[in-house]
Scaffold this motif. Sequence first.
Motif, PDB file in Angstrom:
ATOM      1  N   SER A  28      -5.816  -3.757  -7.121  1.00  0.00           N
ATOM      2  CA  SER A  28      -5.119  -2.584  -7.625  1.00  0.00           C
ATOM      3  C   SER A  28      -5.933  -1.314  -7.404  1.00  0.00           C
ATOM      4  N   THR A  34       0.459  -2.292  -6.113  1.00  0.00           N
ATOM      5  CA  THR A  34       1.128  -2.438  -7.407  1.00  0.00           C
ATOM      6  C   THR A  34       1.248  -3.920  -7.737  1.00  0.00           C
ATOM      7  N   GLY A 113       5.462   4.560  -3.502  1.00  0.00           N
ATOM      8  CA  GLY A 113       5.718   5.260  -4.754  1.00  0.00           C
ATOM      9  C   GLY A 113       6.269   6.657  -4.556  1.00  0.00           C
TER      10      GLY A 113
END
Length: 127
Positions: A28, A34, A113
């Motif tokens: 991470s 993620t 993201g």
Amino acid sequence: MDPVSGIIGPSGCQIGTEIDMAIARRWSTDLGLTLDQMLTVIAETMARKPDGPPNSFKFFDKPMARFAGELRRLAAEPLNPTDTPKRTKGHSHDRNGTFDQRHDEYLRRLAAGEIDRGPDPSDPWAR
């Protein structure tokens, strides 16, 4: 698997040790993955592993690094709409030839993201 002791199978192999958790945190923090991405890589890796579960999360280090590298590579490549996409067998329904390209870009942006997926539609409190 016993959720309290972390014991799995008749051999009594423990999974999820403190070292394994440190390895997962590194995926991470260092690789920027993620939880969903990590679980996807683990599932794909395990689907190709015929001889049972690994002894530690370190088994997944190389697949995680490859996946993160591919995400970085895709993020660095700009999408040029004037490029003619490669035609592949089975995509004859795509008349303008850009659906696959747009879809790949959407998946890349979602993984990075850049796109907010919004609230979970199955969550009754997310309205």
